[in-house]
Structures are given as structure tokens and as C-alpha cells.
Design a protein around this motif. Structure first.
Motif, PDB file in Angstrom:
ATOM      1  N   GLU A  33       0.807  -1.207   0.000  1.00 33.01           N
ATOM      2  CA  GLU A  33       0.000   0.000   0.000  1.00 33.01           C
ATOM      3  C   GLU A  33       0.848   1.268   0.000  1.00 33.01           C
ATOM      4  N   GLN A  34       2.134   1.134   0.256  1.00 31.65           N
ATOM      5  CA  GLN A  34       2.987   2.315   0.296  1.00 31.65           C
ATOM      6  C   GLN A  34       3.246   2.798  -1.130  1.00 31.65           C
ATOM      7  N   LEU A  35       2.939   4.057  -1.362  1.00 29.81           N
ATOM      8  CA  LEU A  35       3.008   4.597  -2.712  1.00 29.81           C
ATOM      9  C   LEU A  35       4.095   5.661  -2.795  1.00 29.81           C
ATOM     10  N   ASN A  36       4.986   5.525  -3.740  1.00 30.08           N
ATOM     11  CA  ASN A  36       6.036   6.509  -3.965  1.00 30.08           C
ATOM     12  C   ASN A  36       5.918   7.008  -5.402  1.00 30.08           C
ATOM     13  N   LYS A  37       5.088   8.002  -5.613  1.00 35.90           N
ATOM     14  CA  LYS A  37       4.802   8.490  -6.950  1.00 35.90           C
ATOM     15  C   LYS A  37       5.067   9.981  -7.026  1.00 35.90           C
ATOM     16  N   GLU A  38       5.054  10.488  -8.252  1.00 40.50           N
ATOM     17  CA  GLU A  38       5.224  11.919  -8.444  1.00 40.50           C
ATOM     18  C   GLU A  38       4.033  12.653  -7.829  1.00 40.50           C
ATOM     19  N   PRO A  39       4.270  13.766  -7.164  1.00 46.64           N
ATOM     20  CA  PRO A  39       3.167  14.478  -6.505  1.00 46.64           C
ATOM     21  C   PRO A  39       2.169  15.049  -7.507  1.00 46.64           C
ATOM     22  N   ASP A  40       0.904  14.997  -7.152  1.00 49.09           N
ATOM     23  CA  ASP A  40      -0.154  15.613  -7.940  1.00 49.09           C
ATOM     24  C   ASP A  40      -0.173  17.104  -7.579  1.00 49.09           C
ATOM     25  N   LYS A  41      -0.172  17.965  -8.598  1.00 51.68           N
ATOM     26  CA  LYS A  41      -0.049  19.405  -8.341  1.00 51.68           C
ATOM     27  C   LYS A  41      -1.194  19.952  -7.498  1.00 51.68           C
ATOM     28  N   ILE A  42      -2.408  19.516  -7.801  1.00 50.94           N
ATOM     29  CA  ILE A  42      -3.563  20.006  -7.034  1.00 50.94           C
ATOM     30  C   ILE A  42      -3.513  19.476  -5.603  1.00 50.94           C
ATOM     31  N   ALA A  43      -3.216  18.177  -5.459  1.00 56.26           N
ATOM     32  CA  ALA A  43      -3.125  17.588  -4.124  1.00 56.26           C
ATOM     33  C   ALA A  43      -2.026  18.238  -3.305  1.00 56.26           C
ATOM     34  N   GLU A  44      -0.930  18.546  -3.965  1.00 57.15           N
ATOM     35  CA  GLU A  44       0.191  19.191  -3.280  1.00 57.15           C
ATOM     36  C   GLU A  44      -0.189  20.591  -2.820  1.00 57.15           C
ATOM     37  N   LYS A  45      -0.902  21.317  -3.678  1.00 58.04           N
ATOM     38  CA  LYS A  45      -1.308  22.688  -3.337  1.00 58.04           C
ATOM     39  C   LYS A  45      -2.309  22.694  -2.178  1.00 58.04           C
ATOM     40  N   LEU A  46      -3.201  21.709  -2.166  1.00 60.69           N
ATOM     41  CA  LEU A  46      -4.206  21.615  -1.107  1.00 60.69           C
ATOM     42  C   LEU A  46      -3.712  20.839   0.109  1.00 60.69           C
ATOM     43  N   LYS A  47      -2.480  20.328   0.030  1.00 52.69           N
ATOM     44  CA  LYS A  47      -1.858  19.569   1.124  1.00 52.69           C
ATOM     45  C   LYS A  47      -2.693  18.338   1.495  1.00 52.69           C
ATOM     46  N   LEU A  48      -3.064  17.551   0.470  1.00 47.68           N
ATOM     47  CA  LEU A  48      -3.893  16.374   0.689  1.00 47.68           C
ATOM     48  C   LEU A  48      -3.093  15.114   0.971  1.00 47.68           C
ATOM     49  N   ASP A  49      -1.802  15.099   0.581  1.00 48.93           N
ATOM     50  CA  ASP A  49      -0.955  13.937   0.854  1.00 48.93           C
ATOM     51  C   ASP A  49      -0.799  13.755   2.363  1.00 48.93           C
ATOM     52  N   SER A  50      -0.666  12.523   2.793  1.00 46.30           N
ATOM     53  CA  SER A  50      -0.626  12.288   4.234  1.00 46.30           C
ATOM     54  C   SER A  50       0.124  11.000   4.564  1.00 46.30           C
ATOM     55  N   THR A  51       0.082  10.637   5.853  1.00 53.98           N
ATOM     56  CA  THR A  51       0.714   9.425   6.374  1.00 53.98           C
ATOM     57  C   THR A  51      -0.229   8.775   7.371  1.00 53.98           C
ATOM     58  N   TYR A  52      -0.271   7.446   7.373  1.00 60.08           N
ATOM     59  CA  TYR A  52      -1.040   6.756   8.407  1.00 60.08           C
ATOM     60  C   TYR A  52      -0.191   5.633   8.969  1.00 60.08           C
ATOM     61  N   TYR A  53      -0.500   5.253  10.205  1.00 57.51           N
ATOM     62  CA  TYR A  53       0.230   4.149  10.838  1.00 57.51           C
ATOM     63  C   TYR A  53      -0.560   2.867  10.655  1.00 57.51           C
ATOM     64  N   ASP A  54       0.043   1.887  10.000  1.00 59.97           N
ATOM     65  CA  ASP A  54      -0.585   0.598   9.752  1.00 59.97           C
ATOM     66  C   ASP A  54      -0.098  -0.400  10.795  1.00 59.97           C
ATOM     67  N   LYS A  55      -0.987  -0.784  11.710  1.00 61.12           N
ATOM     68  CA  LYS A  55      -0.604  -1.707  12.771  1.00 61.12           C
ATOM     69  C   LYS A  55      -0.321  -3.108  12.230  1.00 61.12           C
ATOM     70  N   ALA A  56      -0.959  -3.456  11.107  1.00 58.25           N
ATOM     71  CA  ALA A  56      -0.701  -4.766  10.502  1.00 58.25           C
ATOM     72  C   ALA A  56       0.724  -4.837   9.953  1.00 58.25           C
ATOM     73  N   LEU A  57       1.192  -3.696   9.383  1.00 53.70           N
ATOM     74  CA  LEU A  57       2.558  -3.634   8.849  1.00 53.70           C
ATOM     75  C   LEU A  57       3.566  -3.149   9.897  1.00 53.70           C
TER      76      LEU A  57
END
Length: 279
Positions: free
Chosen positions: A124-148
Motif C-alpha cells: 500500500e505504500q506509494l512513492n509516486k510523483e506528486p499531484d499538483k492540485i493535491a500538493e497545493k491543497l496539502k492532501l498527501d498524508s501518512t497513516y500508521y498501519d498496525k498490521a505492517l
């Protein structure tokens, strides 16, 4: 005895609704009508209450555990609200048959896409080029996966596509009178490429906001009966709290395995409804 039965089923609905981001109504409405023989009007009213309870019970835990993407939820809620209002206004104007078939096909597509993801070896970990709109709106994030047992960074992609699908979900909800939890998860997971766990958590919050807005209407038209809504609300609240804990430790692929047949079922049901076939 009936009250205890409703309470028990409500706990189960809360657990599944919290894990899948569907609100629990998809389980409660058929159970209340088919198993307990309640009028569909009161079953829908109780279902609305269950969505609010699911959202309330799970959102707090998801916020505390950094599973929920609050920025994405608030941004997409704009599209859902506008779509729902427009759908209610256009009831009887737009062709409901076309809408049923269109959104049914979208759900089948989303389920197929989930099967592809399920068979993929990628994490599920994604390392992709940032989306310009998402970057401007600060939509990218991080979550803690207890399974991983680690933090997972992810990027939000295709924001206009997700916004459009969310607008369509609101439109379908207002026009056809259907729940839109499956569409919310579809927009987040399939179109915006968010991992499934944050997608489900974010969907839970968004559904609660939408349901709270419509609950007033159901209350004043007499659809919400206290003797039904009370055990439903209590059971779903308990179930949602448990579900938010279970979801933390479940591998994402297990959640997809539960989700895929539900999406296929709803999608096929909508397509058949569009062609006038009821089941």
C-alpha cells in the motif's frame, strides 16, 4: 426480544460499516425489513441513525490513530453536498434509469479494479510523483498501519476525477435516495489512489456529515421511531468502536476481500434496477 435482536444485528452492522466505510445501513435496512418485518420507511430512518452512529464511533478512533485524512474529507464533502442538493432538486427531471445503470457500472468497475489490486504484489505504500492540485491543497498524508507495524506515506492523485465522482455520488444519493458510502470509498481508492484503510476511515467521517444533514428531514416526517432507533444507535456505536480497532490490525487485502463481493452486489443490483428488474 425483538429489541435485543435489533441490538445484536446493529453491533455487527457497526463493525462491518466501520471497517468498510459503508456506514452499516447496507446491512441494517434489509435485516430490519426481511428479518424483523419492519416497514421500509422506519428501516431507512433507523439506517440514517446507524450511519451517524458509525461515523461517531469510528471517527474519533481514526483521528487519534492518524488513519483519517481530514483535508480530503472536508474538500470532497463540498462536492457531495452540492451533488446531493442538485439531485434533490432534479428529482423527476433527470432519467433515473440512466443514473442507476451508470453508477452500477462504476461500482462494478471499482470492484474489478480492487481485484487487480488484490492480485498485485505491490504494498500500500506509494512513492509516486506528486499531484499538483493535491500538493497545493496539502492532501498527501501518512497513516500508521498496525498490521505492517510502520508509518505508510501516500500521495493523493487525480483530484478532479475524485471530486467529479464524489459529486456524482451526492447527485445519485439525492436523486435516487440511495446511500453513497460505496461511491465514497470508490472515489478515494479507485480514482484518487489512496490506500484502502485511509479511504475507509475518511469515508466514515464524510458519511456522518451527509447523514446528519438528512436526519432532520427523516425525523420530521416520522420515519425515525425511538424504539427502533435507540437500540440501533447503541448497537452500531459499540460495533463501530470495535470495528475501528479491528480495522487497524487487519491486512488491507483482507478488507478488499470483504469489500469486493459487496461492491459487485450493489453494482449489479443498481444495473438491474435501471432495467426495471427488482430482487
Amino acid at each position: 426480544m425483538v429489541t435485543l435482536g435489533i441490538f445484536g444485528f446493529s453491533i455487527l452492522a457497526g463493525i462491518l460499516g466501520s471497517i468498510l466505510g459503508l456506514g452499516g445501513g447496507i446491512i441494517l435496512t434489509p435485516v430490519l425489513t426481511l428479518v424483523f418485518g419492519l416497514d421500509i420507511k422506519y428501516a431507512i430512518g433507523a439506517s440514517i441513525i446507524s450511519v451517524i452512529a458509525t461515523s461517531s464511533g469510528s471517527t474519533i478512533a481514526y483521528l487519534r490513530d492518524r488513519m483519517l485524512n481530514l483535508r480530503v474529507a472536508m474538500f470532497l464533502e463540498i462536492a457531495t453536498t452540492i451533488g446531493a442538493i442538485l439531485g434533490a432538486v432534479l428529482t423527476g427531471v433527470l432519467n433515473a434509469t440512466f443514473m442507476y445503470i451508470l453508477f452500477g457500472l462504476l461500482l462494478v468497475y471499482s470492484a474489478t479494479n480492487m481485484i487487480i489490486k488484490l492480485r498485485s504484489k505491490k504494498t500500500e505504500q506509494l512513492n509516486k510523483e506528486p499531484d499538483k492540485i493535491a500538493e497545493k491543497l496539502k492532501l498527501d498524508s501518512t497513516y500508521y498501519d498496525k498490521a505492517l507495524r510502520k508509518d505508510v506515506d501516500y500521495r493523493v492523485e487525480h483530484v478532479p476525477s475524485g471530486f467529479s465522482v464524489m459529486f456524482g455520488a451526492g447527485l445519485a444519493s439525492g436523486l435516487l435516495g440511495i446511500g453513497s458510502g460505496a461511491f465514497k470509498v470508490m472515489a478515494l481508492d479507485t480514482f484518487m489512489k489512496m490506500p484502502l484503510k485511509p479511504s475507509s476511515a475518511t469515508s466514515n467521517l464524510m458519511m456522518g456529515v451527509t447523514a446528519a444533514a438528512s436526519a432532520t428531514v427523516y425525523f420530521f416526517n416520522g420515519s425515525i421511531r425511538p424504539e427502533i432507533a435507540a437500540p440501533v444507535a447503541l448497537g452500531v456505536l459499540i460495533g463501530a468502536t470495535l470495528g475501528s480497532r479491528i480495522m487497524q490490525i487487519l491486512p488491507a487485502k483482507w478488507i478488499r476481500m470483504i469489500f469486493i463481493p459487496i461492491l459487485f452486489y450493489i453494482g449489479i443490483q443498481m444495473i438491474l434496477n435501471g432495467f426495471g428488474v427488482k430482487f
